[in-house]
Scaffold this active site. Structure first.
Site, PDB file in Angstrom:
ATOM      1  N   ASP A 157      30.523  16.479  42.397  1.00  9.48           N
ATOM      2  CA  ASP A 157      29.115  16.648  42.754  1.00  9.48           C
ATOM      3  C   ASP A 157      28.989  16.228  44.203  1.00  9.48           C
ATOM      4  OD1 ASP A 157      26.354  17.079  42.452  1.00  9.48           O
ATOM      5  OD2 ASP A 157      26.004  14.987  41.956  1.00  9.48           O
ATOM      6  N   ASP A 212      26.194  15.853  47.256  1.00  8.51           N
ATOM      7  CA  ASP A 212      24.777  15.855  47.617  1.00  8.51           C
ATOM      8  C   ASP A 212      24.621  15.487  49.083  1.00  8.51           C
ATOM      9  OD1 ASP A 212      23.646  16.524  45.134  1.00  8.51           O
ATOM     10  OD2 ASP A 212      23.657  14.446  44.466  1.00  8.51           O
ATOM     11  N   ARG A 236      33.283  23.199  39.603  1.00  6.41           N
ATOM     12  CA  ARG A 236      31.882  22.974  39.257  1.00  6.41           C
ATOM     13  C   ARG A 236      31.121  24.285  39.230  1.00  6.41           C
ATOM     14  NH1 ARG A 236      27.283  19.224  41.114  1.00  6.41           N
ATOM     15  NH2 ARG A 236      25.816  19.748  39.478  1.00  6.41           N
ATOM     16  N   ARG A 293      31.018  16.141  35.273  1.00  2.00           N
ATOM     17  CA  ARG A 293      31.376  17.111  36.298  1.00  2.00           C
ATOM     18  C   ARG A 293      32.632  16.685  37.043  1.00  2.00           C
ATOM     19  NH1 ARG A 293      25.664  16.666  38.697  1.00  2.00           N
ATOM     20  NH2 ARG A 293      25.503  17.267  36.571  1.00  2.00           N
TER      21      ARG A 293
END
Length: 163
Positions: free
Chosen positions: A97, A99, A83, A94
């Site tokens: 990811d 978060d 990424r 992607r």
């Protein structure tokens, strides 16, 4: 030690294998312990809908790292799996990811990090796996399972365990 909720997502490559490896890297680099891991869920793309479906999951870890040090670790793990945030299309395809959803009860608003995650309660693709591992967790005064009850979960499917 802090209790941290992290959302994982991806739609490029063998996402489920990437998740398994990424979780190992996160725990190792954050000197953290994996407390809980949700099932994997197939979810429709969000934001930019012209792309392949995503796979999403959530984990809870305990770590002694502060939020910014943990953010650095998460970004390094994303890079390890291909990424590049600077080049990514917003909400686009992607490989991985990561978060940070919540870090204990910390409330933080910095240019590079907002805690709890500001759009958590708009995103069924995060709330479904999160409710599996932390249904009673209070985030911004809202119980996770109550937040989930207020969004549509249409198109989200729990994937069978990989063994």
């Amino acid at each position: 030690m802090a209790s941290v909720l992290i959302a994982l997502g991806g739609n490029v490559g063998d996402v489920r294998a990437t998740f398994r490896k990424a979780i190992t890297h996160i725990c190792g680099m954050a000197q953290g312990a994996l407390i809980a891991r949700s099932s994997d869920y197939a979810t429709p793309p969000w934001g930019d809908e012209d792309q392949a479906p995503f796979i999403n999951a959530c984990i809870e870890i305990e770590t002694g790292l502060d939020p910014h040090a943990l953010l650095f670790v998460l970004q390094k793990v994303e890079q390890k799996f291909g990424r590049t945030r600077e080049k990514d299309r917003r909400w686009g395809p992607r490989t991985l990811d990561l978060d940070m959803i919540a870090y204990d009860d910390v409330s933080l608003q910095k240019p590079d990090l907002t805690l709890p995650h500001p759009r958590l309660f708009e995103r069924a693709f995060v709330l479904v796996p999160l409710a599996e591992i932390a249904p009673e967790r209070m985030i911004s005064g809202i119980r996770v399972r109550d937040g989930l009850a207020s969004v549509s979960t249409q198109g989200i499917e729990r994937l069978p365990d990989t063994g």
